[in-house]
Design a protein around this motif. Structure first.
Motif, PDB file in Angstrom:
ATOM      1  N   GLN A  93      41.817  31.026  32.951  1.00  0.00           N
ATOM      2  CA  GLN A  93      42.683  30.368  33.499  1.00  0.00           C
ATOM      3  C   GLN A  93      43.179  31.023  34.910  1.00  0.00           C
ATOM      4  O   GLN A  93      43.700  30.430  35.510  1.00  0.00           O
ATOM      5  N   GLU A  94      42.960  32.256  35.063  1.00  0.00           N
ATOM      6  CA  GLU A  94      43.631  33.234  36.175  1.00  0.00           C
ATOM      7  C   GLU A  94      42.490  33.654  37.123  1.00  0.00           C
ATOM      8  O   GLU A  94      41.389  34.070  36.656  1.00  0.00           O
ATOM      9  N   ASN A  95      42.685  33.369  38.302  1.00  0.00           N
ATOM     10  CA  ASN A  95      41.482  33.792  39.137  1.00  0.00           C
ATOM     11  C   ASN A  95      42.202  35.325  39.483  1.00  0.00           C
ATOM     12  O   ASN A  95      42.879  35.778  40.417  1.00  0.00           O
ATOM     13  N   ARG A  96      41.591  36.245  38.502  1.00  0.00           N
ATOM     14  CA  ARG A  96      41.914  37.665  38.744  1.00  0.00           C
ATOM     15  C   ARG A  96      40.431  38.497  39.109  1.00  0.00           C
ATOM     16  O   ARG A  96      39.493  37.952  38.842  1.00  0.00           O
ATOM     17  N   GLY A  97      40.662  39.405  39.891  1.00  0.00           N
ATOM     18  CA  GLY A  97      39.337  40.374  40.110  1.00  0.00           C
ATOM     19  C   GLY A  97      39.401  40.681  41.356  1.00  0.00           C
ATOM     20  O   GLY A  97      40.130  40.081  42.351  1.00  0.00           O
ATOM     21  N   LEU A  98      37.978  41.015  41.998  1.00  0.00           N
ATOM     22  CA  LEU A  98      37.875  41.525  43.283  1.00  0.00           C
ATOM     23  C   LEU A  98      37.158  40.304  44.075  1.00  0.00           C
ATOM     24  O   LEU A  98      35.839  39.879  43.239  1.00  0.00           O
ATOM     25  N   PRO A  99      37.659  39.504  44.913  1.00  0.00           N
ATOM     26  CA  PRO A  99      37.057  38.382  45.727  1.00  0.00           C
ATOM     27  C   PRO A  99      35.786  38.732  46.517  1.00  0.00           C
ATOM     28  O   PRO A  99      35.718  39.945  47.125  1.00  0.00           O
ATOM     29  N   TRP A 100      35.099  37.815  46.571  1.00  0.00           N
ATOM     30  CA  TRP A 100      33.650  37.921  47.797  1.00  0.00           C
ATOM     31  C   TRP A 100      34.290  38.450  48.948  1.00  0.00           C
ATOM     32  O   TRP A 100      33.502  39.235  49.587  1.00  0.00           O
ATOM     33  N   SER A 101      35.214  37.993  49.627  1.00  0.00           N
ATOM     34  CA  SER A 101      35.770  38.359  50.835  1.00  0.00           C
ATOM     35  C   SER A 101      36.108  39.665  50.987  1.00  0.00           C
ATOM     36  O   SER A 101      36.435  40.237  52.177  1.00  0.00           O
ATOM     37  N   ALA A 102      36.463  40.383  49.648  1.00  0.00           N
ATOM     38  CA  ALA A 102      36.786  41.585  49.804  1.00  0.00           C
ATOM     39  C   ALA A 102      35.681  42.688  49.626  1.00  0.00           C
ATOM     40  O   ALA A 102      35.910  44.050  49.351  1.00  0.00           O
ATOM     41  N   MET A 103      34.522  42.212  49.727  1.00  0.00           N
ATOM     42  CA  MET A 103      33.133  43.106  49.246  1.00  0.00           C
ATOM     43  C   MET A 103      32.517  43.264  50.499  1.00  0.00           C
ATOM     44  O   MET A 103      32.592  42.716  51.508  1.00  0.00           O
ATOM     45  N   THR A 104      31.692  44.456  50.488  1.00  0.00           N
ATOM     46  CA  THR A 104      30.831  44.685  51.672  1.00  0.00           C
ATOM     47  C   THR A 104      29.488  43.959  51.420  1.00  0.00           C
ATOM     48  O   THR A 104      29.301  43.330  50.549  1.00  0.00           O
ATOM     49  N   THR A 105      28.859  43.984  52.594  1.00  0.00           N
ATOM     50  CA  THR A 105      27.614  43.225  52.696  1.00  0.00           C
ATOM     51  C   THR A 105      26.703  43.615  51.272  1.00  0.00           C
ATOM     52  O   THR A 105      26.161  43.007  50.674  1.00  0.00           O
ATOM     53  N   LEU A 129      39.528  44.727  35.020  1.00  0.00           N
ATOM     54  CA  LEU A 129      40.851  44.115  34.629  1.00  0.00           C
ATOM     55  C   LEU A 129      41.422  44.928  33.176  1.00  0.00           C
ATOM     56  O   LEU A 129      42.762  44.743  32.784  1.00  0.00           O
ATOM     57  N   SER A 130      40.638  45.630  32.565  1.00  0.00           N
ATOM     58  CA  SER A 130      40.980  46.351  31.223  1.00  0.00           C
ATOM     59  C   SER A 130      40.133  47.503  31.160  1.00  0.00           C
ATOM     60  O   SER A 130      38.867  47.549  31.286  1.00  0.00           O
ATOM     61  N   ALA A 131      40.649  48.642  30.610  1.00  0.00           N
ATOM     62  CA  ALA A 131      40.082  49.797  30.537  1.00  0.00           C
ATOM     63  C   ALA A 131      39.110  49.578  29.011  1.00  0.00           C
ATOM     64  O   ALA A 131      38.278  50.415  28.947  1.00  0.00           O
ATOM     65  N   LYS A 132      39.716  48.686  28.521  1.00  0.00           N
ATOM     66  CA  LYS A 132      38.944  48.747  26.853  1.00  0.00           C
ATOM     67  C   LYS A 132      38.103  47.210  27.074  1.00  0.00           C
ATOM     68  O   LYS A 132      38.613  46.177  27.634  1.00  0.00           O
TER      69      LYS A 132
END
Length: 279
Positions: A233-245, A214-217
């Protein structure tokens, strides 16, 4: 090529067994029973003046006051305990943590002399300024709780009717992250957390990493600091559903590493709550 990756893969593969560690006598019982017995035994060693410092009502506002910086605290510090009382305090901490968790807590405390030398400030960096506070009367029926806190350690338990309802806030920090010189050179107290987190990020492809980072720093501190409601407060980032096994395995290993600080029954319960909520 990261020379640690092979070790990390082996570590991730072994996390399914991380709850099967050697147990101390206190940890062999139900953690709630063990904590109640150990807390009562600790309180029984105190004189009247010490008890006034160490024991507060369950509904005390102080129960919601937590922080992870070196400062004066409410409670009884190790510095004001006799050898017998320190043994009782140690038994209480062993009852509330897994063997791994207790080892980490002690290793964090033992970094204070390293900071005392590097900062030339032994009064501020004192490994005996860790405080025990008990809230309410330890029992199998009522509501009570306790806290163990000092620099980079803030550990809390709330037990109601003989069952642990909360084992948070749970803060463990490490300063320095790696000791670079002196007799403790090479010590990395939170190596597993750091290495697992880094391995997970390194395992992401370009598109995944754009969503995950989310931030380079890096932030200067915990994003929510020591507020009562530690909610992003925000659901940001990479979700489980978008990850490999494989990436999911790394994420679970990281979650389990944090949970495994607690005794096995409590750690399993915490991980199960994450799973049942929907990964």
């Amino acid at each position: 090529y990261n020379p640690r990756m092979r070790q990390l893969r082996a570590f991730v593969g072994a996390t399914v067994c991380l709850m099967a560690t050697h147990l101390t006598p206190a940890q062999a019982q139900s953690p709630d029973v063990a904590m109640a017995k150990a807390a009562s035994a600790f309180l029984a060693t105190l004189d009247e003046g010490q008890a006034k410092l160490a024991k507060l009502p369950f509904d005390s506002e102080e129960r919601f006051n937590w922080f992870f910086v070196p400062r004066a605290r409410v409670g009884l510090p190790l510095k004001k305990m006799t050898a017998t009382q320190r043994d009782a305090a140690r038994a209480l901490l062993e009852a509330g943590l897994s063997e791994k968790g207790y080892s980490k807590a002690e290793a964090i405390r033992m970094l204070e002399p390293v900071l005392a030398v590097s900062e030339n400030n032994p009064s501020r960096r004192d490994l005996d300024l860790y405080y025990v506070t008990v809230f309410g009367d330890p029992s199998a029926s009522g509501a009570w709780g306790w806290r163990y806190e000092g620099h980079h350690l803030s550990l809390h338990w709330t037990i109601v009717a003989g069952r642990s309802l909360a084992t948070t806030p749970q803060f463990m920090g490490s300063n320095p992250a790696e000791v670079r010189d002196g007799p403790k050179k090479g010590t990395r107290v939170l190596a597993a957390e750091e290495d697992l987190g880094r391995a997970l990020v390194q395992a992401l492809d370009g598109a995944q990493r754009e969503r995950a980072v989310l931030s380079a720093k890096a932030p200067d501190d915990i994003l929510t600091s020591n507020t009562r409601k530690a909610a992003v407060q925000e659901n940001r980032g990479l979700p489980w559903s978008a990850m490999t096994t494989g990436q999911r395995g790394m994420l679970l290993a990281l979650i389990e590493e944090y949970a495994s600080v607690m005794p096995r029954p409590l750690a399993r319960e915490r991980v199960e709550k994450v799973r049942s909520a929907g990964l």
